[in-house]
Motif scaffolding. Structure first.
Motif, mmCIF file in Angstrom:
data_model
loop_
_atom_site.group_PDB
_atom_site.id
_atom_site.type_symbol
_atom_site.label_atom_id
_atom_site.label_comp_id
_atom_site.label_asym_id
_atom_site.label_seq_id
_atom_site.Cartn_x
_atom_site.Cartn_y
_atom_site.Cartn_z
ATOM 1 N N ASP A 139 0.819 -1.200 0.000
ATOM 2 C CA ASP A 139 0.000 0.000 0.000
ATOM 3 C C ASP A 139 0.854 1.250 0.000
ATOM 4 O OD1 ASP A 139 -2.317 -1.182 -0.249
ATOM 5 O OD2 ASP A 139 -2.935 -1.070 1.843
ATOM 6 N N ARG A 199 -7.186 3.035 -2.070
ATOM 7 C CA ARG A 199 -5.891 2.746 -1.445
ATOM 8 C C ARG A 199 -4.752 2.622 -2.426
ATOM 9 N NH1 ARG A 199 -7.211 -3.261 0.838
ATOM 10 N NH2 ARG A 199 -5.089 -3.357 1.639
ATOM 11 N N GLU A 237 -7.023 -10.578 3.721
ATOM 12 C CA GLU A 237 -8.020 -9.662 4.252
ATOM 13 C C GLU A 237 -9.412 -10.228 4.111
ATOM 14 O OE1 GLU A 237 -6.006 -5.945 2.561
ATOM 15 O OE2 GLU A 237 -8.110 -5.484 2.923
ATOM 16 N N GLU A 285 -12.589 2.383 0.828
ATOM 17 C CA GLU A 285 -11.175 2.386 1.195
ATOM 18 C C GLU A 285 -10.349 1.628 0.161
ATOM 19 O OE1 GLU A 285 -9.828 4.095 3.561
ATOM 20 O OE2 GLU A 285 -11.789 4.804 4.259
ATOM 21 N N ASN A 286 -10.888 0.485 -0.281
ATOM 22 C CA ASN A 286 -10.143 -0.323 -1.236
ATOM 23 C C ASN A 286 -9.969 0.402 -2.558
ATOM 24 O OD1 ASN A 286 -9.749 -2.411 0.496
ATOM 25 N ND2 ASN A 286 -11.603 -3.522 -0.133
ATOM 26 N N ARG A 288 -12.917 8.506 -2.429
ATOM 27 C CA ARG A 288 -13.571 8.729 -1.140
ATOM 28 C C ARG A 288 -14.832 9.565 -1.306
ATOM 29 N NH1 ARG A 288 -8.139 8.264 0.427
ATOM 30 N NH2 ARG A 288 -8.087 6.167 1.278
ATOM 31 N N LYS A 290 -17.962 1.089 3.272
ATOM 32 C CA LYS A 290 -16.747 1.724 3.783
ATOM 33 C C LYS A 290 -15.493 1.008 3.254
ATOM 34 C CE LYS A 290 -13.824 3.104 7.223
ATOM 35 N NZ LYS A 290 -13.358 4.438 7.461
ATOM 36 N N LEU A 291 -15.526 -0.328 3.344
ATOM 37 C CA LEU A 291 -14.346 -1.081 2.882
ATOM 38 C C LEU A 291 -14.159 -0.918 1.380
ATOM 39 C CD1 LEU A 291 -14.728 -4.286 5.032
ATOM 40 C CD2 LEU A 291 -12.834 -2.654 5.109
ATOM 41 N N LEU A 312 -12.078 -11.166 6.972
ATOM 42 C CA LEU A 312 -13.446 -10.641 7.022
ATOM 43 C C LEU A 312 -14.450 -11.780 7.129
ATOM 44 C CD1 LEU A 312 -13.149 -7.825 4.349
ATOM 45 C CD2 LEU A 312 -13.582 -7.522 6.794
ATOM 46 N N GLN A 325 -22.058 -10.325 1.486
ATOM 47 C CA GLN A 325 -21.451 -9.030 1.806
ATOM 48 C C GLN A 325 -20.111 -8.846 1.102
ATOM 49 O OE1 GLN A 325 -21.855 -9.496 6.123
ATOM 50 N NE2 GLN A 325 -22.800 -7.482 6.193
ATOM 51 N N MET A 375 -20.432 -1.045 6.577
ATOM 52 C CA MET A 375 -19.050 -1.499 6.518
ATOM 53 C C MET A 375 -18.651 -1.970 5.128
ATOM 54 S SD MET A 375 -16.148 -1.817 7.780
ATOM 55 C CE MET A 375 -16.337 -1.029 9.338
#
Ligand SMILES: Nc1ncnc2c1ncn2[C@@H]1O[C@H](COP(=O)(O)OP(=O)(O)O)[C@@H](O)[C@H]1O
Ligand SMILES: [Mg+2]
Lengths: 256, 847
Positions: B400, B485, B750, B481-482, B462, B477-478, B754, B763, B474
């Motif tokens: 990252d 990133r 990851e 973020e992904n 974002r 949100k993920l 999860l 999900q 969530m």
């Protein structure tokens, strides 16, 4: 083990309710000549409020047992229970929800989602479920694990020990019926490792949490109430009120 | 190293197949274009071979240039006396006068048969050597009332020998008895055209040809082409010429060739867009693969490979893929050619059925393009690979937090500026090769924006993902973020989509601006209540009788036809109108700045639009030279200069007197009419019903309908352009799929985590889909932004052709976003399913 065997305790007779148990658990990997019996008929009980350590030589089936108990893997034969729920009867979706609600995990590494900060990682199971953690309990766990000033940090900004404590906090905040930990201190230096184990002990003593932990370290095992020894996929022995010396002796005896 | 390259390849099959697909698609488009246009050329060559079979020489009046427009040959007829003289020549075995022109057949339901192809009528030849028609059923026409038809049209419309056939010609609507059907060599029809043939006398009457359009001549045995031409030349009058078969075929081929070349170029432009997008996808995939193989690269370095060797290894891998994929692409090109052919057929442009022509040139060009583009796309990843230090083998490389380098910023910025400079130069300063400038400018601009876009990719992800976070908790949100990133990766993925969407939205904006400008122009320029014809392509010839019939209706105050033709002025071909000076001012709005309409009724006069007059330096009273195909250069007096909307009132208008004296045949291209006072549009249109029935080959439209059909024709063009860009969009989506698949693979742990802490499969799928949605919308935002910008630039530069208003079709833009998002979600299907299926234990296993 094909017939149902109830209440056939391996060695102890715990007083309270049972948080998890395995009955005649068999796990076979591979086919034909290459088959491995990772679990070869394990029956064990994990009473509520007890801290159990599972020990044994490498390849003895510790991780496999933990995974099967936690609903991450399926048994070839036998059954595992969380509380009164028979995991072998559940579908993937039900298992997932069960993990989310009733089980906490601490793995050896890669416990955290790198894009989320510590706080978000801790409350991840609730966020996934679309609920909020009990705030009082949350404060208490954060307090106990000493994470209050690290909550806004991303995993890359935390030390290994802090990361594992965040993982422990995540496992505890959900108030699961049981926490499974697979060599949680395996990647830590001895100071951070004993710190983490101290916290886990506190969670059992003060917060009445049930923990099942795989470890190969006798010092870690000494934090537990009971040690179960595995060899070649069988539960061969167990020890109450372990100390590091006694565990070490026992391991030496097993190898010898 | 070659061996290592091969090993590296076989280890990553899935993603390499997708990478290869984006090359295959682009190369297939290139190859398909060449195959299609080569096939077209050879079909036309065959066709002209058939049409000119047996004609050793053709005699016709001279024309200073060949007009590609109009409904007739544009030449004066040759006389029967000349035919007799030629027939008498000893060098001549047979000579026959031929007459042809437009003729529209009415089908059994009373509707005019109007394919997107010529509607022809001609004289049925009697001389066996010269007759191009081959009887299929019945016999040749023998009396004035008999007709024959091509077998294809007859079959399609259920005509059989003995039927009465209604045909519309210059002289009106008439019925004939069908006595036979014919084909041309082995085909029953020519390119979707309709063909009827009469005896020569009837053809001469209905086409209004006094004599013959041309005389076809077959040489006697043993007389060669030169001798025949020489013999004919000796007896020809001064304004008549004779040409040999070769020259004749060449002339016809040249005409179609220029059209095919334009078609070829247009398709190649779209192929280039696809390749450009493909290059993005390739570059992105390779850089991700290189990043994921950092340890492997480092290991090569650690055991002694030089940076150069690692670089060559990556390039070698690329080359292997490029060669294989390009080869597949060339083969797939044949399919593309068939598909395009089918697509055009669906749009009504039937192309001749012929075997696909596969030239070595096609293979060489398509292969080269595929290999070069792929290799270029892999250069940057290869350089990155060569920079991996050997020590990277020892440590777990954090993936990252990739940084956007200053170098990227500088190079991106300068590429944008170069693109902008090229664009503006091409658009505003009319350099030679204008289009090349605009094309290169747009390309550079896209590239530059793509280079710069990582700067904003994180923030944009974002912002775009914000609602997802709100709505989907969530998983949202993920996903957000992904998506944010890895800005470089996200930007490159979105960049591929940006190009296709940028072009689509540019076309939409340009189309809308054109529409708004021209609809405004219609309001300004056209006061007619009714517009007849003028909306079809090719234009339908309208009998001048229609205007007369219209005006004779009590509900119609006035009707007037406008004729169209081509002339040459100062060596350039220009469109001219032929108008009725006594009526035209009632239906159009023009304002005379000097002179007026009055003297336009005189022979040899014209009125000119002010802009053109100024450009030429003409004033009222000037005598200027105008070249006509039929009559050659004529001195024409400018009697008026006017201002008005170019698209509707044209630049040069002649009165009927002048127009009819210099053009062959008289047919109106469009007829305007005004209703009488007190007649509502509804009443008026109802009153036209009998004429609508009598003239089935033309549309009668109220002014409102006319606008609608005008808009529809523009929308159809837009649809066509969009369809041509679909491939580029598909390639971009393949890029999204590829990137996501690689990212999912990269995030195995990851995802496993999860799953372990309670995320359901559904999900997980949703999380990946949202990520794709965010990336796709990011691409759409950049694309629409660029589309807006290009649209603005081009509209500003197009005031000269009547586009004076910048308009954004909001609805269509919304649809673009919607479709992009949906497509992104679709592209995520496979990676999402893969991620959801991931084994939790594999994911958390620690070796
Ligand atoms: N996915 C697998 N496939 C095949 N064999 C496995 C797999 N996982 C574990 N095993 C085998 O099962 C046995 C028990 O493994 P494990 O439970 O990981 O042991 P421990 O955690 O005690 O070191 C070992 O022999 C191991 O090689
Ligand atoms: Mg283990």
């Amino acid at each position: 083990m094909t017939q149902t065997v109830h209440d056939q305790p391996s060695a102890t007779q715990p007083s309270g309710a049972i948080a998890a148990r395995a009955i005649g658990a068999v796990k076979v990997y591979g086919e034909g000549a290459a088959t491995v019996r990772a679990l070869d008929g394990v029956s064990l009980q994990f009473p509520e409020g007890e801290f159990t350590a599972i020990m044994g030589p490498s390849g003895s089936g510790k991780s496999t047992l933990l995974h099967c108990l936690a609903g991450l893997d399926e048994l070839t034969e036998g059954r595992t229970f969380i509380g009164e729920v028979d995991l072998t009867t559940l579908k993937d979706k039900e298992l997932t929800l069960l993990r989310r609600e009733k089980i906490g995990f601490i793995f050896q590494a890669f416990n955290l989602i790198p894009t989320l900060n510590a706080n978000e990682n801790i409350t991840l199971p609730q966020a996934i479920a679309g609920t909020k953690p009990d705030s009082e309990w949350y404060e208490q766990v954060i307090e106990t694990l000493g994470l209050a000033d690290r909550l806004r940090h991303r995993p890359s900004e935390l030390s290994g020990g802090q990361q594992q404590r965040v993982a422990a906090a995540r496992a505890l905040v959900a108030r699961p019926e049981i926490v499974f930990a697979d060599e949680p201190s395996g990647n830590l230096d001895s100071k951070s490792g004993s710190e983490l184990l101290g916290f886990m002990r506190m969670a059992v003593t003060d917060l009445k949490q049930t923990i099942v932990m795989v470890t190969h370290n006798p010092l870690d095992a000494a934090y537990a109430d009971r040690v179960v020894f595995l060899a070649d996929g069988r539960a061969v022995d167990e020890m109450h009120g372990p100390t590091a010396e006694r565990v070490l002796d026992h391991l030496k005896k097993m190898e010898g | 190293m070659f061996k290592a390259a091969f090993k590296g390849l076989s280890g990553h099959k899935g993603r390499l197949i997708r990478t290869a697909l984006s090359i295959v698609a682009g190369v297939a488009f290139v190859a398909g274009t060449f195959i299609l246009t080569d096939t077209l050329r050879s079909s036309f060559d065959d066709l002209f071979g058939i049409l000119n079979e047996g004609i050793d020489a053709q005699v016709r009046t001279e024309a200073p240039f060949t007009s590609e427009q109009g409904f007739t040959s544009g030449r004066d007829p040759v006389t029967a006396e000349l035919l007799a003289e030629i027939q008498a020549l000893p060098e001549v075995a047979a000579a026959e006068g031929s007459v042809y022109g437009w003729a529209v057949i009415v089908d059994k339901d009373g509707d005019a048969i109007q394919p997107q192809a010529p509607t022809l009528g001609f004289s049925y030849g009697e001389a066996e050597e010269l007759n191009i028609a081959d009887l299929r059923t019945g016999r040749a026409p023998q009396t004035l009332e008999e007709i024959t038809m091509d077998a294809g049209t007859a079959t399609d419309n259920g005509f059989v020998v003995g039927d009465l056939v209604t045909v519309i010609t210059e002289t009106g609507t008439e019925q004939f008895t069908l006595v036979g059907t014919f084909g041309f060599d082995e085909v029953d029809n020519l390119l979707g055209s309709t063909n009827v043939a009469w005896v020569t006398a009837t053809a001469q009457r209905v086409m209004k040809v006094d004599g013959f359009v041309e005389i076809n001549v077959a040489a006697a045995d043993g007389v060669d082409a030169d001798a025949l031409l020489a013999a004919i030349d000796r007896i020809l009058p001064s304004n008549v010429e004779a040409i040999g078969q070769d020259a004749l075929v060449q002339e016809q081929t040249d005409l179609t060739d220029s059209a095919i070349n334009i078609f070829n170029t247009a398709l190649l432009v779209f192929a280039a867009v696809s390749l450009f997008v493909g290059a993005f996808t390739i570059a992105n995939t390779f850089s991700i693969i290189v990043a994921q193989r950092t340890r492997e690269m480092a290991l090569y370095r650690a055991v002694g490979a030089t940076g150069g060797q690692v670089q060559r290894m990556v390039l070698m891998e690329t080359l292997i893929i490029a060669v294989i994929a390009s080869a597949i692409g060339v083969a797939a090109g044949a399919l593309v050619a068939m598909g395009l052919k089918g697509a055009f057929a669906a749009l009504g442009l039937e192309l001749p059925a012929a075997g696909l022509v596969f030239k070595p040139r096609t293979v060489i060009v398509a292969m080269t393009v595929g290999i070069v583009v792929t290799t270029l796309a892999a250069i940057s990843p290869a350089i990155t690979a060569s920079r991996v230090p050997p020590v990277a083998a020892m440590r777990d490389v954090s993936r990252d937090g990739e940084k956007v380098s200053l170098r990227r910023l500088l190079s991106g910025g300068s590429v944008v500026l170069i693109g902008l400079a090229l664009l503006i130069n091409g658009l505003y300063f009319d350099p030679p090769f204008e289009l090349a400038f605009v094309g290169a400018g747009a390309l550079a601009f896209f590239l530059g924006v793509a280079l710069l876009s990582p700067l904003i990719a994180g923030r944009m992800a974002r912002i775009i993902g914000f609602p997802a976070r709100r709505m989907f908790g969530m998983t949202g949100k993920l996903a957000r973020e992904n998506a944010g990133r890895r800005p470089v990766r996200t930007a490159a993925t979105a960049g591929a989509l940006m190009i296709g969407i940028g072009l689509v939205s540019f076309f939409m904006i340009f189309n809308e601006s054109l529409k708004v400008s021209f609809l405004g122009a219609i309001d300004n320029a056209l006061s007619a209540d009714v517009v007849v014809g003028g909306t079809t392509d090719p234009p339908v010839p309208i009998s001048p009788q229609l205007a007369v019939d219209l005006e004779s209706l009590p509900e119609v105050a006035l009707a007037t036809g406008v004729r169209g033709g081509e002339v040459r002025i100062d060596g350039t071909t220009r469109a001219v109108n032929g108008v009725d000076p006594t009526r035209i001012m009632s239906v159009t709005n023009v304002e005379f700045t000097s002179g007026g309409i009055d003297r336009l009724a005189d022979q040899g006069t014209m009125i000119v639009r002010a802009d053109r007059a100024e450009e030429k330096g003409w004033a009222v009273g000037d005598i200027v030279s105008v070249e006509f195909t039929r009559t050659g250069a004529q001195a024409i007096e400018v009697v008026g200069i006017y201002e008005g909307e170019e698209a509707f009132v044209g630049n040069y208008n002649l009165g009927y007197a002048t127009f009819d004296a210099n053009f062959t045949g008289t047919a109106d291209g469009v007829v305007f009419a005004d209703f009488a006072e007190g007649i509502t549009p509804e009443q008026g249109m109802a009153a036209l019903e009998p004429l609508v029935a009598a003239y089935p080959n033309v549309d009668f439209q109220s002014q409102a309908d006319y606008k609608v059909s005008f808009e529809e024709s523009l929308d159809q063009a837009l649809l066509f352009l969009t369809v041509m860009l679909v491939l580029a969009l598909l390639i971009a989506l393949m890029g999204i799929t590829n990137t996501l698949a690689l990212s999912v693979f990269e995030r195995t742990r990851e995802i496993g985590l999860l799953r372990a802490v309670g995320m359901t499969r559904r999900q997980i799928r949703r999380m990946i889909r949202y990520e794709a949605l965010i990336v796709a919308v990011f691409g759409a935002v950049m694309g629409v932004g660029i589309g807006l910008f290009f649209g603005f630039l081009v509209v500003q530069a197009s005031a000269g052709i009547g586009i004076d208003q910048f308009a954004v079709p909001l609805g269509q833009v919304v649809v673009v976003f919607f479709v992009a998002g949906l497509a992104g979600i679709l592209a995520a299907t496979t990676p999402a399913r893969k991620a959801a299926k991931m084994n939790v234990l594999d994911a958390i296993a620690y070796e």
